[in-house]
Each structure stands twice: as structure tokens, then as C-alpha cells.
Design an enzyme around this catalytic site. Structure first.
Site, PDB file in Angstrom:
ATOM      1  N   SER A  81       5.644   6.364  -1.592  1.00  0.00           N
ATOM      2  CA  SER A  81       6.993   6.780  -1.251  1.00  0.00           C
ATOM      3  C   SER A  81       8.030   5.807  -1.854  1.00  0.00           C
ATOM      4  CB  SER A  81       7.119   6.895   0.270  1.00  0.00           C
ATOM      5  OG  SER A  81       8.200   7.706   0.637  1.00  0.00           O
ATOM      6  N   ASP A 103       4.614  13.676   0.435  1.00  0.00           N
ATOM      7  CA  ASP A 103       4.696  12.230   0.674  1.00  0.00           C
ATOM      8  C   ASP A 103       3.336  11.536   0.737  1.00  0.00           C
ATOM      9  OD1 ASP A 103       5.511   9.719   1.429  1.00  0.00           O
ATOM     10  OD2 ASP A 103       6.095  10.289   3.458  1.00  0.00           O
TER      11      ASP A 103
END
Length: 293
Positions: free
Chosen positions: A56, A183
């Protein structure tokens, strides 16, 4: 501050005289700005990692370091971009419908297309492809339908970073190599485990955070959503630390900041400043163990 030093064995010296170091930058939205002082500390120590992993926001910061940017450069660039509300508004406005799923419906959670947004904000120093990086980089993403973690380390860099940072309910999933990705922090918030066989000293940085408060206030729907995600990721991190800990585990004191508090870049950097000395002390301790081993 939560800093752990793990010495399962004395780090081995290379023929050049120093252990090989690798670092994993964890996900956590705006809290990941606190990765910058850690990069600065490594610069000041003269340490160039042999490999970097990121999830991320950690993938974004890791890409900057892997591209050859120094911590001070990343700090200055971050302050000048995400720390500038007018600049953010202008660049997002210039993207127009490219930053949204479509032209209809206004600004809704889950409609933001992260790939063009990142393209408008990432520094020019970050190349188009992995093979142009100065340091090998492993970017984690989650294969949504494959229900598994994926390590991206070759091909186009921007889609990989966008996939790794595509937080569900906030950003659209990203298609990479024909697969739908979201993610990377969902399954591996701090991907240090992919570095353990590549270096003598592995550093892991946790900026996931967790719900904060006095225990009496009822969270709103958004806080409840992101807070629950933090709790699940912290459970994953705790298990990994028991099974295969890194040599150095760092947790900057930035949990009070929200995932979208990028406009608080100055506050986050100030709050995280003491992590530099924590890292230096930990590295020094491991260096002494290696020297005596």
C-alpha cells in the site's frame, strides 16, 4: 513507541565487512508518511538495502527509495505535493473523469481510480518499469478472486503500486496481468517475510495503527469500517511476529492520524521524528552482535 529487536542468530558478515540489510514498509494510508524519517535514518547510516518490500503506502515509499531518492528528497516532495491542498485540488481537477469510475454520481467511496491519481502525484524519479529501479522492489497486492497474496516485482510499476494501495471501499480495484487486484495490506500488511532469505538484517515498519479513543464514543460508519480493517491486520501482524519475526520491528507513534490525513504531513513527520534514533540504536545493537559473532 513499539520497537522490537529480535536476534535469532548473529547476522553474518559479507566479505565486504557489513551485513546485508533489507526493509519492508507497511501499509497505513497517510500514516505511511512516517516511513520517511526511517529512510532518512538509513541514509544517515550509509545503509543501502539489498531489497525492499512494500504494501500500500509502503509500496509507494519503497518505490521512491528503490528509485534512488534519498529520504530528504522524499520529505521535500511529499511536503510540496500532498502537503499542498491547492495543488492537490488542481491536479485532481485536471484529471477530470479519469480519476472516477464514470462521470455520473459525484464523488463516492469506491469510485476513485487510483492509477491516474498516482500518475499525477508520483515523483518523476520513479520509473515506468521495475527493471529500471536501483534496488529490487517487491510490491504486495491481493488477488481478489484468486483469494491470495501476489508479489509484483517485474513489468510496469505504476499499476503494481496502484493495485497494492487500492484500499477497498475507497478505491477501485486494479487489473494487473489480467487479474483483479486490491490492497496488498489485506493479506500482508508488512511483507517482511519475503525478505528473510535475502538479507542478514530485515527491518519491518508497522504503520497500520488501530482504533483510538476513550472507549465510550460510538464510531461512525467509516471509522468502524477502517478500524475493523486495522484490527484484522494487526491480528495478522501479531501472528507473523510470533512465527517468524524480523530482526528489527518499528512502530512509529502515528496511530492517532487517519488513513486520509495526508494534509497533516507536517504533524505526522514531527510525530515520527523520534523513530530515527530508535532505528539507529537497533542497527547499532545488531552490528555489535554481528561483530562479536
Amino acid at each position: 513507541m513499539n520497537t522490537r529487536l529480535s536476534i535469532p542468530h548473529a547476522p553474518a558478515f559479507q566479505s565486504g565487512g557489513e551485513p546485508r540489510v533489507a526493509i519492508a514498509f507497511g501499509g497505513g494510508g497517510a500514516r505511511g508518511i512516517s516511513h520517511i524519517p526511517i529512510i532518512e535514518a538509513l541514509d544517515e547510516l550509509g545503509i543501502r538495502p539489498v531489497a525492499i518490500a512494500g504494501s500500500s503506502i509502503g509500496a509507494i515509499m519503497g518505490a521512491g527509495m528503490a528509485a534512488g531518492m534519498r529520504g530528504r528528497e522524499i520529505r521535500d516532495y511529499t511536503r510540496a505535493t500532498v502537503g499542498n491542498r491547492r495543488l492537490i485540488a488542481n491536479r485532481l481537477w485536471a484529471l477530470g473523469p479519469a480519476s472516477m469510475r464514470d462521470r455520473i454520481g459525484g464523488f463516492k467511496l469506491g469510485h476513485f481510480n487510483l492509477e491516474p491519481i498516482l500518475g499525477a502525484f508520483l515523483p518523476a524519479a520513479i520509473p515506468e518499469n521495475f527493471d529500471a529501479l536501483h534496488i529490487p522492489l517487491k510490491v504486495t497486492a491481493t488477488d481478489y478472486y484468486g483469494q491470495k497474496e501476489v508479489i509484483l516485482e517485474e513489468g510496469e510499476l505504476l499499476p503494481a503500486i496502484a493495485a497494492s494501495a487500492a484500499i477497498p471501499a475507497l478505491f477501485m480495484p486494479v487489473r494487473v496481468n489480467g487479474r483483479i487486484m486490491v490492497d496488498g495490506g489485506i493479506l500482508n500488511p508488512i511483507p517482511y517475510d519475503h525478505l528473510l532469505d535475502l538479507a542478514d538484517i530485515v527491518i519491518a515498519v508497522d504503520v497500520v495503527g488501530g482504533p483510538e479513543g476513550d472507549g465510550t464514543d460510538m464510531p461512525n460508519r467509516i471509522d468502524s469500517l477502517f478500524g475493523s480493517s486495522q484490527l484484522m491486520m494487526q491480528g495478522c501482524i501479531a501472528l507473523k511476529l510470533k512465527l517468524h519475526p524480523p530482526h528489527i520491528f518499528l512502530r512509529p507513534r502515528v496511530a492517532r492520524f487517519g488513513i486520509l490525513d495526508f494534509h497533516k504531513v507536517g504533524e505526522i513527520l514531527d510525530e515520527a521524528s523520534e523513530i530515527k534514533d530508535e532505528l539507529k540504536r537497533s542497527v547499532d545493537a545488531l552490528w555489535k552482535v554481528a561483530a562479536s559473532g
